[in-house]
Each structure stands twice: as structure tokens, then as C-alpha cells.
Design an enzyme around this catalytic site. Structure first.
Site, PDB file in Angstrom:
ATOM      1  N   CYS A   1       0.860  -1.185   0.000  1.00  0.00           N
ATOM      2  CA  CYS A   1       0.000   0.000   0.000  1.00  0.00           C
ATOM      3  C   CYS A   1       0.890   1.226   0.000  1.00  0.00           C
ATOM      4  O   CYS A   1       1.724   1.397   0.896  1.00  0.00           O
ATOM      5  CB  CYS A   1      -0.928   0.006   1.208  1.00  0.00           C
ATOM      6  SG  CYS A   1      -1.987   1.483   1.294  1.00  0.00           S
TER       7      CYS A   1
ATOM      8  N   GLN B   1      -3.809  11.490  15.136  1.00  0.00           N
ATOM      9  CA  GLN B   1      -3.867  11.755  13.705  1.00  0.00           C
ATOM     10  C   GLN B   1      -3.010  10.751  12.944  1.00  0.00           C
ATOM     11  O   GLN B   1      -1.884  10.451  13.345  1.00  0.00           O
ATOM     12  CB  GLN B   1      -3.376  13.181  13.406  1.00  0.00           C
ATOM     13  CG  GLN B   1      -4.219  14.280  14.009  1.00  0.00           C
ATOM     14  CD  GLN B   1      -5.524  14.501  13.279  1.00  0.00           C
ATOM     15  OE1 GLN B   1      -5.862  13.776  12.339  1.00  0.00           O
ATOM     16  NE2 GLN B   1      -6.286  15.508  13.692  1.00  0.00           N
TER      17      GLN B   1
ATOM     18  N   GLU C   1     -11.434  15.619  27.913  1.00  0.00           N
ATOM     19  CA  GLU C   1     -11.588  14.559  26.921  1.00  0.00           C
ATOM     20  C   GLU C   1     -12.449  13.458  27.516  1.00  0.00           C
ATOM     21  O   GLU C   1     -12.309  13.118  28.700  1.00  0.00           O
ATOM     22  CB  GLU C   1     -10.211  14.025  26.527  1.00  0.00           C
ATOM     23  CG  GLU C   1     -10.196  12.728  25.754  1.00  0.00           C
ATOM     24  CD  GLU C   1     -10.922  12.804  24.430  1.00  0.00           C
ATOM     25  OE1 GLU C   1     -11.682  11.861  24.128  1.00  0.00           O
ATOM     26  OE2 GLU C   1     -10.729  13.804  23.703  1.00  0.00           O
TER      27      GLU C   1
ATOM     28  N   ASN D   1     -11.401  20.871  19.122  1.00  0.00           N
ATOM     29  CA  ASN D   1     -11.022  19.971  18.029  1.00  0.00           C
ATOM     30  C   ASN D   1     -12.008  18.813  18.018  1.00  0.00           C
ATOM     31  O   ASN D   1     -11.679  17.685  18.384  1.00  0.00           O
ATOM     32  CB  ASN D   1      -9.588  19.478  18.232  1.00  0.00           C
ATOM     33  CG  ASN D   1      -9.135  18.552  17.121  1.00  0.00           C
ATOM     34  OD1 ASN D   1      -9.555  18.675  15.973  1.00  0.00           O
ATOM     35  ND2 ASN D   1      -8.275  17.596  17.456  1.00  0.00           N
TER      36      ASN D   1
ATOM     37  N   CYS E   1     -12.344  18.893  10.951  1.00  0.00           N
ATOM     38  CA  CYS E   1     -12.130  17.989   9.820  1.00  0.00           C
ATOM     39  C   CYS E   1     -13.333  17.990   8.881  1.00  0.00           C
ATOM     40  O   CYS E   1     -13.414  17.153   7.973  1.00  0.00           O
ATOM     41  CB  CYS E   1     -11.832  16.571  10.307  1.00  0.00           C
ATOM     42  SG  CYS E   1     -13.134  15.839  11.330  1.00  0.00           S
TER      43      CYS E   1
END
Length: 354
Positions: free
Chosen positions: A64, A188, A242, A283, A310
Site C-alpha cells: 500500500c 492523527q 476529553e 477539536n 475535519c
């Protein structure tokens, strides 16, 4: 900006002035991904590691071009070793078998974390007994874990995670900060672009010089720790919130190693109502922060807001729900090359008199 950047700017044109845009950050078009999520199918003797076709049968992907070179090399060594363990691949149409996925993450320093997603703990003993073989095949192997996903539905992993190695985190070094990635923590998948995203946020923090920062949806502490490391006004109080306990534990460990004034707690950012900080960083997932959190930010009126998104459409909606703020900086980060998806980060300041 290229065509994609122009389209993103058009989605945001009502909330982001044209003059706010900085040059996009673009990383490598290939060999950028630090994580491989491989569907396992086939037979015990000849398993396939890759994807499923239209009939839900395994298709091997021996190569890949998206994987970082070190990750690709690690997979070349690990796949034969995993095959030798003799695990029974899960057959989706027949709903039989055990091994559903193999998830491998590579760090900038060449270490790896391997996660086996099983239908049940039945094959756990085989993996335990095969740890020495896996380490011999992949010298950089640091963390091995088993995730139990018993349900027959399109969910990658389950709630139970069993770590089989002494080390339970994969160090991810970006610049002067080492993050500690636990098996179920989000990070990420594009290391180069993630580093640029965090550097940009740090630059903006240094520019506006807040005395206190609140990072919502903080994950393993990417934005909060960079804020704590920024130069400028001191002392700076940094807090992160979080919902995932593993991520909070990772962020706390990094903060302790750095010796910075950053505190992290488990909580749902969407439920917060008191936000007593000079600068708020958000975020969120693709859905955005929503009307309740927008209202809480409007009410608290921090001097500055950094929003990393995003999904441009949810960013546009949320910024429209924050009339007390004006975007002064905006930048596109090509986090997902060869796709229509990008990360967009904006810096907004409180409008005087609102």
C-alpha cells in the site's frame, strides 16, 4: 489555493474573510500514513490481510503506497509472523472464526504497536505464546494488545482491550513533545501534517499570549501541550477535557514528563457550561461542537478561540452560531491526501462590545 482549497474557502466564505487565509500546508501525497487497519479473512493456512470485496470475501493488499516506509517495512515482517500464529480468520458471510482485524501503528522513531481484534478471547493464548515470535520478526515492536469485538456489525473494535506486553503506550514524538499513544487512543494518522497543525496552533497561542487555555476534545493533549510549551505570558494555566480515559492518562503522562502546568480531566465537552479561560481550543469530531457548546462559549466570552475542524460544513455552521467572534486567521492542512477531506483551523477573536 488549489481547487480543493478554493472549494473549502467557498463553504466558509460567510464566516471566514478572504484575507484571513494563510498558505495551505501540504505534506507528502504518498507514504504518509502511520496506521494500517487490515481486515483479516481467508483461512488459517492462507489468511488475507487487506480489505473485503463486494461479496465480503478477503482481498489481500500486500503493498500500500499510503503507509510510511517504516510502517510498510514492519508490515512485511509482521504479516508472515501473524500467519504463523495459526489464528482462525473471521468469515463475515458465515459469521465464524476469530481474528477480525490487525491494526498496526508506527511511530516516528520506528517502534510499532500491534492490535489483534478478536471475536472472543478464545485465541488469546495463541497470541500470548507467540509474543516472542512477533518480537523476533519485528524488533521495533513495543506494544501488543487484543481487542474483543463480539458483535456482528460494522464496528472496528469493542470496549475490552487486553495489553499483553509490559509497555502499554507507543511514544509518538512530534517536535519537542512525546505523546503516549495507548491502544484505544485517537491520534492523527498523518504524522507530518499533525506536527504542522500543532506548530501552527502554538504559533497562534504565542501571538495572542493568553494566561489560561482550555482545550476541549483534547485527546492525548496535542493542542494543550503545545499551548503549555508556547513562549510568552507566564504563568499559563492549561487545562484539557476529553471523554476517553485512556487519552487523558496519556496526556497526563506527557505533561508530567515535560514538567508543564497542564491539567487533564475526563469529561464531555458538550456538557460544559463554565469556561473561565482567555483562550478556548476545540477539536471536535466531524459533527462539530453544536449549539449548546457554542452558547457556552458565547456566554463565557474568552478573548480568543482556536477551532480545528475535519469538516468544513460543520465548522461553517458553528462559526455562524458564534456571532461574538471574528476569524482573523485560517489555514487548510491536507491531512488526508488524495481525498476531498481536509483539516481546517481558524483563530478567532472576541469582537469588542459583544
Amino acid at each position: 489555493m488549489d481547487d480543493l482549497g478554493v472549494r473549502v474557502a467557498q463553504v466558509l466564505e460567510d464566516v471566514v474573510p478572504g484575507g484571513a487565509w494563510q498558505a495551505p500546508f501540504v505534506g507528502p501525497e504518498a507514504a504518509f500514513r502511520n496506521k494500517a487497519k487490515l481486515v483479516v479473512a481467508g483461512s488459517r493456512e492462507e489468511p488475507t490481510f487487506g480489505i473485503l470485496d463486494a461479496d465480503r470475501r478477503g482481498v489481500a493488499l500486500p503493498e500500500c503506497g499510503l503507509y510510511e516506509p517504516s510502517l510498510a517495512a514492519a508490515l512485511d515482517r509482521l504479516v508472515p509472523a501473524v500467519t504463523d500464529l495459526g489464528l482462525v480468520p473471521f468469515d463475515v458471510p458465515g459469521r465464524q472464526g476469530e481474528l477480525k482485524h490487525l491494526i498496526v501503528t508506527g511511530s516516528p522513531d520506528g517502534e510499532t504497536m500491534v492490535r489483534f481484534v478478536l471475536r472472543s478471547p478464545g485465541q488469546l493464548g495463541r497470541i500470548r505464546r507467540g509474543l516472542e515470535r512477533l518480537h523476533a520478526a519485528e524488533p521495533g515492536l513495543r506494544v501488543v494488545s487484543v481487542n474483543i469485538q463480539p458483535e456482528h456489525k460494522a464496528v472496528l473494535e469493542g470496549e475490552e482491550e487486553i495489553v499483553l506486553t509490559e509497555a502499554d503506550t507507543l511514544p509518538m514524538r512530534l517536535g519537542d513533545i512525546t505523546f503516549h499513544l495507548r491502544p484505544r487512543s485517537f491520534f492523527q494518522t498523518n504524522t507530518v501534517v499533525a506536527g504542522a497543525l500543532y506548530r501552527q496552533a502554538r504559533d497562534w497561542v504565542e501571538e495572542v499570549g493568553p494566561t489560561s487555555v482550555l482545550d476541549l476534545y483534547c485527546g492525548v493533549g496535542g493542542f494543550a501541550l503545545n499551548a503549555a510549551m508556547a513562549k510568552g505570558v507566564a504563568p499559563r494555566r492549561v487545562e484539557g477535557v476529553e471523554v476517553a480515559p485512556d487519552a487523558v492518562a496519556s496526556a497526563r503522562r506527557s505533561a508530567a514528563e515535560l514538567g508543564v502546568p497542564a491539567d487533564f480531566r475526563v469529561g464531555d465537552a458538550r456538557a460544559l457550561t463554565a469556561l473561565g479561560h482567555d483562550l478556548v481550543i476545540v477539536n471536535p469530531p466531524r459533527r462539530g461542537i453544536g449549539s449548546d457548546l457554542c452558547a457556552a462559549i458565547e456566554s463565557a466570552a474568552p478573548a480568543h478561540l482556536v477551532y480545528s475542524s475535519c469538516r468544513a460544513s460543520s465548522l461553517a455552521r458553528d462559526l455562524a452560531a458564534l456571532p461574538g467572534y471574528r476569524v482573523t486567521r485560517a489555514r487548510l492542512f491536507d491531512m488526508f491526501p488524495q481525498t476531498e477531506h481536509v483539516e481546517v483551523m481558524v483563530l478567532a477573536e472576541r469582537v469588542t462590545g459583544r
